[in-house]
Design an enzyme around this catalytic site. Structure first.
Site, short mmCIF file in Angstrom:
data_model
loop_
_atom_site.label_atom_id
_atom_site.label_comp_id
_atom_site.label_asym_id
_atom_site.label_seq_id
_atom_site.Cartn_x
_atom_site.Cartn_y
_atom_site.Cartn_z
CG ASP A 278 -1.98 -1.03 0.77
OD1 ASP A 278 -1.79 -2.19 1.09
OD2 ASP A 278 -3.01 -0.38 0.29
O1 MRU Z 1 -7.68 -3.00 3.06
P1 MRU Z 1 -7.36 -3.25 1.61
O2 MRU Z 1 -8.17 -4.49 1.05
O3 MRU Z 1 -7.53 -2.13 0.75
O4 MRU Z 1 -5.65 -3.70 1.43
C1 MRU Z 1 -5.31 -4.14 0.45
C2 MRU Z 1 -3.98 -4.52 0.62
O5 MRU Z 1 -3.29 -4.69 1.55
C3 MRU Z 1 -3.23 -5.06 -0.81
O6 MRU Z 1 -2.12 -5.77 -0.39
C4 MRU Z 1 -2.51 -3.70 -1.47
O7 MRU Z 1 -3.49 -2.68 -1.57
C5 MRU Z 1 -2.00 -4.11 -2.92
S1 MRU Z 1 -3.25 -4.33 -3.89
C6 MRU Z 1 -2.39 -4.70 -5.30
#
Ligand code: MRU
Length: 376
Positions: A268
């Protein structure tokens, strides 16, 4: 595994072309639909998967904020696409019928609002920076140009993903003997439902499967929001890719008893020293992988890198509502009034990461900053 320069090795074997696979993303796995002519946006409501495949309209920034906040869409690249496309839709609303200086101020305010939806995924901030830098000489030009820019950003995400998968899959394969089929562990959902393309870590798993080099994907359930069980297994089962679901607390045992070869995760937000914020539980996997001497790779587009952040210690970690942990399908699992800590992400120290695989190249964490600087 790593060269003297700290650049992660590349495979020499030809790989399936990611672009060819991109056409294979089934309609039911498309995370959003955008009609450029009509400036009409719909998102696949991920809260309903796997029971229902339903697209809902996003009629402007308020809707965009809401679907992101409620996690009807999620995943760092997808959050950025939905937010910016929602802004494009907003530009045709009566509220945006303004002269240039007022229109620019309106867009600034709308961007600040979108940015406050979810704070950790830096793709959104990076995309909004591009939007905010846009200039035009009249309100009409600004509206038309900004819509074109947002559309181009969305298209670029797919191209960035195609290059990412090619680089990252080559690197993964270079770490193993030819013909070995891999047993890959992953967390959260990093696939078509987290992007507008094939996905990052899950995209590599797709590529390995297409190349005949995947034996089994091990998907962590990903408590508390269950992206692993709800979304990742849905994508893999849909594509007939071999997958075994485990709960998060089975990760250590699976590494020891299920011969896991490699861990692939998304990101992220990646700091310049390689510290990586990703779904809560990623840090735990990195610690376990280090103990079991299993390579641990972050697969990420460069749009998830924060070039202004030296290390991960200052990354804002979103905390989600207690009910996401204390209830399941609307039913309470915990006694009324129990205290809850519910961080959505954790930060994996660079020291625990074997390599950061991007569309700009594959880097050992210590070489990320210099590698990025020399990739322009
Ligand atoms: O809380 P989320 O479902 O948005 O978290 C998503 C993640 O942690 C993913 O690993 C990250 O966004 C990478 S997506 C290609």
């Amino acid at each position: 595994m790593l060269s003297a320069a700290g650049v992660v090795a590349q495979a020499l074997t030809p790989l399936p072309e990611a672009a060819a696979l991109d056409g294979a993303v089934a309609e039911s796995l498309k995370s959003l639909r955008y009609d450029r002519e009509a400036n009409h946006l719909q998102i696949l409501d991920q809260l309903l998967i796997p029971a229902e495949t339903k697209y809902v309209d996003v009629c402007g920034v308020e809707d965009g904020f809401s679907v992101i906040k409620k996690m009807q869409v999620r995943g760092a690249p997808l959050i950025a696409s939905v937010a910016t496309l929602a802004l494009a839709v907003e530009l045709d609303r009566p509220e945006a019928a303004l002269e240039l200086p007022a229109l620019e101020a309106f867009v600034r305010e709308r961007c600040a609002f979108l940015l406050s939806s979810r704070p950790t995924a830096v793709n959104l901030a990076n995309a909004l920076d591009v939007v905010l830098a846009f200039r035009a000489s009249s309100a009409d030009e600004y509206r038309i140009g900004l819509k074109e820019l947002v559309f181009a950003l969305w298209v670029a995400e797919k191209e960035e993903n195609r290059r990412l998968l090619h680089c990252a899959t080559a690197c993964v394969l270079a770490n193993f003997p030819e013909h070995k089929k891999l047993r890959v562990m992953t967390v959260c959902n990093t696939g078509s439902l987290a992007t507008s393309s094939l996905g990052t870590a899950l995209g590599v798993i797709r590529q390995l499967h297409a190349a005949g080099r995947l034996e089994m994907a091990f998907a962590l359930e990903t408590r508390p929001y269950n992206q692993g069980v709800r979304l990742t297994t849905y994508e893999l089962v849909h594509d007939a890719i071999p997958v075994t679901l485990i709960t998060d607390n089975m990760a250590a045992a699976a590494m020891r008893l299920q011969s896991i070869d490699i861990v692939l995760v998304g990101a992220d937000q990646v700091a310049l020293n390689g510290d990586t914020a990703n779904k809560i539980g990623t840090y735990m996997l990195a610690v376990l992988a280090a103990y079991h001497r299993i390579p641990f790779f972050v697969v990420t587009p460069s749009s998830s890198i924060n070039r202004n952040r030296a290390d991960g210690s200052t990354i804002t970690i979103e905390e989600r509502p207690a009910a996401e942990m204390t209830t399941f399908n609307g039913k309470s699992l915990a006694p009324e009034g129990v205290g809850v800590w519910n961080p959505a992400f954790d930060v994996t120290p660079a020291l625990l990461i074997t390599g950061i695989l991007t569309e700009l190249g594959n880097f050992a964490p210590a070489n990320l900053a210099s590698g990025l600087a020399s990739s322009f």
